[in-house]
Design a protein around this motif. Structure first.
Motif, PDB file in Angstrom:
ATOM      1  N   THR A 143     -42.712 -28.604 -40.172  1.00 28.38           N
ATOM      2  CA  THR A 143     -42.219 -27.434 -40.898  1.00 28.38           C
ATOM      3  C   THR A 143     -40.847 -27.048 -40.360  1.00 28.38           C
ATOM      4  O   THR A 143     -40.577 -27.189 -39.168  1.00 28.38           O
ATOM      5  CB  THR A 143     -43.177 -26.234 -40.755  1.00 28.38           C
ATOM      6  OG1 THR A 143     -43.289 -25.895 -39.376  1.00 28.38           O
ATOM      7  CG2 THR A 143     -44.557 -26.550 -41.304  1.00 28.38           C
ATOM      8  N   PRO A 144     -39.985 -26.537 -41.223  1.00 31.96           N
ATOM      9  CA  PRO A 144     -38.665 -26.096 -40.749  1.00 31.96           C
ATOM     10  C   PRO A 144     -38.791 -24.787 -39.966  1.00 31.96           C
ATOM     11  O   PRO A 144     -39.755 -24.050 -40.130  1.00 31.96           O
ATOM     12  CB  PRO A 144     -37.881 -25.881 -42.044  1.00 31.96           C
ATOM     13  CG  PRO A 144     -38.918 -25.620 -43.080  1.00 31.96           C
ATOM     14  CD  PRO A 144     -40.141 -26.386 -42.657  1.00 31.96           C
ATOM     15  N   TYR A 145     -37.805 -24.531 -39.133  1.00 31.55           N
ATOM     16  CA  TYR A 145     -37.815 -23.279 -38.373  1.00 31.55           C
ATOM     17  C   TYR A 145     -37.570 -22.078 -39.259  1.00 31.55           C
ATOM     18  O   TYR A 145     -38.067 -20.997 -38.987  1.00 31.55           O
ATOM     19  CB  TYR A 145     -36.771 -23.324 -37.248  1.00 31.55           C
ATOM     20  CG  TYR A 145     -37.172 -24.184 -36.076  1.00 31.55           C
ATOM     21  CD1 TYR A 145     -38.218 -23.805 -35.247  1.00 31.55           C
ATOM     22  CD2 TYR A 145     -36.503 -25.356 -35.791  1.00 31.55           C
ATOM     23  CE1 TYR A 145     -38.593 -24.582 -34.167  1.00 31.55           C
ATOM     24  CE2 TYR A 145     -36.865 -26.139 -34.709  1.00 31.55           C
ATOM     25  CZ  TYR A 145     -37.911 -25.751 -33.897  1.00 31.55           C
ATOM     26  OH  TYR A 145     -38.274 -26.518 -32.831  1.00 31.55           O
ATOM     27  N   GLY A 146     -36.795 -22.234 -40.305  1.00 31.44           N
ATOM     28  CA  GLY A 146     -36.565 -21.139 -41.235  1.00 31.44           C
ATOM     29  C   GLY A 146     -35.493 -20.169 -40.792  1.00 31.44           C
ATOM     30  O   GLY A 146     -34.641 -20.497 -39.958  1.00 31.44           O
ATOM     31  N   PRO A 147     -35.539 -18.928 -41.333  1.00 27.96           N
ATOM     32  CA  PRO A 147     -34.513 -17.935 -41.013  1.00 27.96           C
ATOM     33  C   PRO A 147     -34.436 -17.673 -39.506  1.00 27.96           C
ATOM     34  O   PRO A 147     -35.441 -17.710 -38.810  1.00 27.96           O
ATOM     35  CB  PRO A 147     -34.997 -16.678 -41.750  1.00 27.96           C
ATOM     36  CG  PRO A 147     -35.892 -17.181 -42.829  1.00 27.96           C
ATOM     37  CD  PRO A 147     -36.533 -18.427 -42.273  1.00 27.96           C
ATOM     38  N   GLY A 148     -33.226 -17.422 -39.041  1.00 26.08           N
ATOM     39  CA  GLY A 148     -33.027 -17.141 -37.622  1.00 26.08           C
ATOM     40  C   GLY A 148     -32.785 -18.386 -36.790  1.00 26.08           C
ATOM     41  O   GLY A 148     -32.563 -18.294 -35.587  1.00 26.08           O
ATOM     42  N   HIS A 149     -32.808 -19.582 -37.431  1.00 28.86           N
ATOM     43  CA  HIS A 149     -32.616 -20.844 -36.710  1.00 28.86           C
ATOM     44  C   HIS A 149     -31.135 -21.213 -36.656  1.00 28.86           C
ATOM     45  O   HIS A 149     -30.400 -21.019 -37.606  1.00 28.86           O
ATOM     46  CB  HIS A 149     -33.382 -21.976 -37.408  1.00 28.86           C
ATOM     47  CG  HIS A 149     -33.091 -23.325 -36.826  1.00 28.86           C
ATOM     48  ND1 HIS A 149     -32.330 -24.252 -37.483  1.00 28.86           N
ATOM     49  CD2 HIS A 149     -33.447 -23.886 -35.646  1.00 28.86           C
ATOM     50  CE1 HIS A 149     -32.244 -25.342 -36.735  1.00 28.86           C
ATOM     51  NE2 HIS A 149     -32.902 -25.142 -35.615  1.00 28.86           N
ATOM     52  N   ARG A 150     -30.747 -21.721 -35.492  1.00 30.17           N
ATOM     53  CA  ARG A 150     -29.410 -22.303 -35.341  1.00 30.17           C
ATOM     54  C   ARG A 150     -29.467 -23.398 -34.298  1.00 30.17           C
ATOM     55  O   ARG A 150     -30.376 -23.447 -33.465  1.00 30.17           O
ATOM     56  CB  ARG A 150     -28.384 -21.240 -34.960  1.00 30.17           C
ATOM     57  CG  ARG A 150     -28.557 -20.668 -33.564  1.00 30.17           C
ATOM     58  CD  ARG A 150     -27.555 -19.543 -33.312  1.00 30.17           C
ATOM     59  NE  ARG A 150     -27.755 -18.925 -32.016  1.00 30.17           N
ATOM     60  CZ  ARG A 150     -26.909 -19.029 -30.993  1.00 30.17           C
ATOM     61  NH1 ARG A 150     -25.784 -19.719 -31.123  1.00 30.17           N
ATOM     62  NH2 ARG A 150     -27.164 -18.427 -29.842  1.00 30.17           N
ATOM     63  N   ASN A 151     -28.510 -24.308 -34.361  1.00 31.15           N
ATOM     64  CA  ASN A 151     -28.361 -25.350 -33.360  1.00 31.15           C
ATOM     65  C   ASN A 151     -27.230 -24.970 -32.422  1.00 31.15           C
ATOM     66  O   ASN A 151     -26.221 -24.418 -32.853  1.00 31.15           O
ATOM     67  CB  ASN A 151     -28.027 -26.698 -33.991  1.00 31.15           C
ATOM     68  CG  ASN A 151     -29.185 -27.275 -34.745  1.00 31.15           C
ATOM     69  OD1 ASN A 151     -29.112 -27.440 -35.952  1.00 31.15           O
ATOM     70  ND2 ASN A 151     -30.254 -27.589 -34.069  1.00 31.15           N
ATOM     71  N   VAL A 152     -27.429 -25.274 -31.145  1.00 31.32           N
ATOM     72  CA  VAL A 152     -26.375 -25.089 -30.154  1.00 31.32           C
ATOM     73  C   VAL A 152     -26.125 -26.459 -29.533  1.00 31.32           C
ATOM     74  O   VAL A 152     -26.960 -26.979 -28.788  1.00 31.32           O
ATOM     75  CB  VAL A 152     -26.784 -24.065 -29.061  1.00 31.32           C
ATOM     76  CG1 VAL A 152     -25.692 -23.950 -28.011  1.00 31.32           C
ATOM     77  CG2 VAL A 152     -27.085 -22.712 -29.683  1.00 31.32           C
ATOM     78  N   ALA A 153     -25.000 -27.054 -29.900  1.00 32.13           N
ATOM     79  CA  ALA A 153     -24.618 -28.365 -29.363  1.00 32.13           C
ATOM     80  C   ALA A 153     -23.801 -28.141 -28.093  1.00 32.13           C
ATOM     81  O   ALA A 153     -22.815 -27.407 -28.102  1.00 32.13           O
ATOM     82  CB  ALA A 153     -23.810 -29.138 -30.391  1.00 32.13           C
ATOM     83  N   LEU A 154     -24.259 -28.761 -27.018  1.00 27.97           N
ATOM     84  CA  LEU A 154     -23.584 -28.630 -25.729  1.00 27.97           C
ATOM     85  C   LEU A 154     -22.784 -29.885 -25.444  1.00 27.97           C
ATOM     86  O   LEU A 154     -22.986 -30.923 -26.090  1.00 27.97           O
ATOM     87  CB  LEU A 154     -24.615 -28.356 -24.636  1.00 27.97           C
ATOM     88  CG  LEU A 154     -25.439 -27.087 -24.846  1.00 27.97           C
ATOM     89  CD1 LEU A 154     -26.546 -26.987 -23.803  1.00 27.97           C
ATOM     90  CD2 LEU A 154     -24.554 -25.853 -24.822  1.00 27.97           C
ATOM     91  N   LEU A 155     -21.898 -29.820 -24.477  1.00 26.40           N
ATOM     92  CA  LEU A 155     -21.015 -30.942 -24.151  1.00 26.40           C
ATOM     93  C   LEU A 155     -21.276 -31.443 -22.732  1.00 26.40           C
ATOM     94  O   LEU A 155     -20.486 -31.181 -21.816  1.00 26.40           O
ATOM     95  CB  LEU A 155     -19.554 -30.512 -24.315  1.00 26.40           C
ATOM     96  CG  LEU A 155     -19.149 -30.067 -25.721  1.00 26.40           C
ATOM     97  CD1 LEU A 155     -17.755 -29.464 -25.713  1.00 26.40           C
ATOM     98  CD2 LEU A 155     -19.250 -31.227 -26.684  1.00 26.40           C
ATOM     99  N   PRO A 156     -22.376 -32.190 -22.525  1.00 23.00           N
ATOM    100  CA  PRO A 156     -22.654 -32.725 -21.190  1.00 23.00           C
ATOM    101  C   PRO A 156     -21.704 -33.875 -20.853  1.00 23.00           C
ATOM    102  O   PRO A 156     -21.034 -34.427 -21.736  1.00 23.00           O
ATOM    103  CB  PRO A 156     -24.090 -33.236 -21.328  1.00 23.00           C
ATOM    104  CG  PRO A 156     -24.209 -33.629 -22.762  1.00 23.00           C
ATOM    105  CD  PRO A 156     -23.362 -32.624 -23.511  1.00 23.00           C
ATOM    106  N   ALA A 157     -21.648 -34.239 -19.586  1.00 25.42           N
ATOM    107  CA  ALA A 157     -20.800 -35.341 -19.141  1.00 25.42           C
ATOM    108  C   ALA A 157     -21.252 -36.666 -19.760  1.00 25.42           C
ATOM    109  O   ALA A 157     -20.441 -37.564 -19.970  1.00 25.42           O
ATOM    110  CB  ALA A 157     -20.809 -35.440 -17.617  1.00 25.42           C
ATOM    111  N   ARG A 158     -22.556 -36.772 -20.076  1.00 24.37           N
ATOM    112  CA  ARG A 158     -23.048 -37.982 -20.744  1.00 24.37           C
ATOM    113  C   ARG A 158     -24.277 -37.640 -21.566  1.00 24.37           C
ATOM    114  O   ARG A 158     -24.970 -36.657 -21.311  1.00 24.37           O
ATOM    115  CB  ARG A 158     -23.349 -39.096 -19.750  1.00 24.37           C
ATOM    116  CG  ARG A 158     -24.430 -38.816 -18.790  1.00 24.37           C
ATOM    117  CD  ARG A 158     -24.525 -39.935 -17.742  1.00 24.37           C
ATOM    118  NE  ARG A 158     -25.679 -39.723 -16.912  1.00 24.37           N
ATOM    119  CZ  ARG A 158     -26.935 -39.961 -17.267  1.00 24.37           C
ATOM    120  NH1 ARG A 158     -27.210 -40.450 -18.439  1.00 24.37           N
ATOM    121  NH2 ARG A 158     -27.923 -39.719 -16.440  1.00 24.37           N
TER     122      ARG A 158
END
Length: 120
Positions: free
Chosen positions: A67-82
């Motif tokens: 099931t999708p997360y729905g309202p209130g969902h967002r992705n946070v893409a981080l920038l790790p060294a690898r």
């Protein structure tokens, strides 16, 4: 495999202290102070279940499969060294940590999800 509930699953900081500290640091660098505070207490609840060798992703909170997360969902893409680190966040709560390209994490994650976790 899945733990009993969100409060009995092992803490990420106990299973993978380096990854836990990295998440906190990267979130702070991205200006996500509230998530950085929450990241310190993340639990390793369940494997993502995909079975891909390049994937070390895990659930940190219960979610009905398929099931999708729905309202209130967002992705946070981080920038790790690898590798890649992407968080699924719903209403300010980190629900899922997508970890790709970090195969050395798999043994500790597997141990945590089968009850044999220890600091790594």
């Amino acid at each position: 495999m899945q733990q009993d509930d969100d409060t009995t699953a092992p803490l990420l900081r106990d299973v993978l202290p380096g990854l836990s500290a990295e998440l906190v640091r990267l979130l702070q660098e991205e200006g996500e102070g509230d998530l950085a505070i929450r990241a310190h207490d993340l639990r390793v609840l369940a494997d993502c279940g995909c079975g891909d060798d390049f994937c070390q992703s895990f659930h940190t909170a219960s979610h009905p499969p398929g099931t999708p997360y729905g309202p209130g969902h967002r992705n946070v893409a981080l920038l790790p060294a690898r590798g890649d680190l992407i968080l699924d966040v719903v209403d300010g709560r980190i629900m899922f940590v997508e970890v790709l390209g970090r195969p050395e994490l798999r043994p500790a994650l597997d141990a945590a999800l089968t009850g044999g976790a220890g600091p790594r």
